[in-house]
Design an enzyme around this catalytic site. Sequence first.
Site, PDB file in Angstrom:
ATOM      1  N   HIS A 166      49.326  68.411  42.973  1.00 19.47           N
ATOM      2  CA  HIS A 166      48.769  69.432  43.870  1.00 19.47           C
ATOM      3  C   HIS A 166      49.779  70.555  44.105  1.00 19.47           C
ATOM      4  O   HIS A 166      49.417  71.729  44.124  1.00 19.47           O
ATOM      5  CB  HIS A 166      48.338  68.814  45.201  1.00 19.47           C
ATOM      6  CG  HIS A 166      46.965  68.238  45.160  1.00 19.47           C
ATOM      7  ND1 HIS A 166      46.693  67.017  44.592  1.00 19.47           N
ATOM      8  CD2 HIS A 166      45.788  68.732  45.601  1.00 19.47           C
ATOM      9  CE1 HIS A 166      45.397  66.784  44.697  1.00 19.47           C
ATOM     10  NE2 HIS A 166      44.824  67.807  45.296  1.00 19.47           N
ATOM     11  N   LYS A 185      41.776  58.281  51.347  1.00 14.55           N
ATOM     12  CA  LYS A 185      41.611  57.403  52.507  1.00 14.55           C
ATOM     13  C   LYS A 185      42.277  58.042  53.715  1.00 14.55           C
ATOM     14  O   LYS A 185      43.261  58.766  53.582  1.00 14.55           O
ATOM     15  CB  LYS A 185      42.178  56.006  52.247  1.00 14.55           C
ATOM     16  CG  LYS A 185      43.683  55.952  52.112  1.00 14.55           C
ATOM     17  CD  LYS A 185      44.176  54.533  51.917  1.00 14.55           C
ATOM     18  CE  LYS A 185      45.710  54.551  51.776  1.00 14.55           C
ATOM     19  NZ  LYS A 185      46.252  53.231  51.532  1.00 14.55           N
TER      20      LYS A 185
END
Length: 186
Positions: free
Chosen positions: A36, A101
Site C-alpha cells: 500500500h 479484520k
Amino acid sequence: MIHLTAPFSKEDLLKLHAGDHVLVSGVIYTARDAAHGRMCAALDAGEALPVDLRGQAVYYAGPTPTPPGKPCGAIGPTTSVRMDPYTPQMLRYGVNALIGKGGRSQAVRDALKETGSVYFAAIGGCAAYMAACVEELTVMAYDDLGPESIKRLVIRDMPLTVAIDAYGCDAYEMGMQTYLSECQNG
C-alpha cells in the site's frame, strides 16, 4: 447467505448492508502495508500502478509459504487499521471492496460512503480455512516484498461479513450499540 462474484459491480455492492453474510468467489488481490505504501507513493508521483486495481477487491493478507500440492499457504486477514492511512486514496483511485479484520477509522468510513465501496470482515484466526477457499495464487507485483507482494487470487466461497456498507453503516458500531443497550436494560 448472499453469493457474490468478484470483481463486484457497484450495483452488487449497493445491495449489501452491514451485517450481511456473503460467500465470495472470483478474483481478488492481496496487498498489505508495504505494498500500500508503494502504491500510494506511485499514485502521488502520477505513476501507474503495477496492477490495475480499479473495480477490484483488495484482501489485506500475506500468505505463508505454499505447501506442496496446494495453491496457497495459510492466508488469514491482517488487522485493517494498519492500511487506514492509505485506504481513502486507494478507494478514490478505484478499489471498490476491501477485506480484512477489525474496525476502521472515520476517514475510511467516510471514503467508503463517498465512493460507494464496501469493507468486508474475514474470519480472524482461521488462516488455514481461508486458504482452502483459494484455488489459484499468482504473484503480480512487488515480489521483493515476499508475503506482502501483490497477489491475484482465484477464490471459491470465501465466507465474509459486510462490516461497513456503501452507506456508511458499520456492523462493529451496530454490535457495540446493541451490547451497550442490552447492558443498560439489564
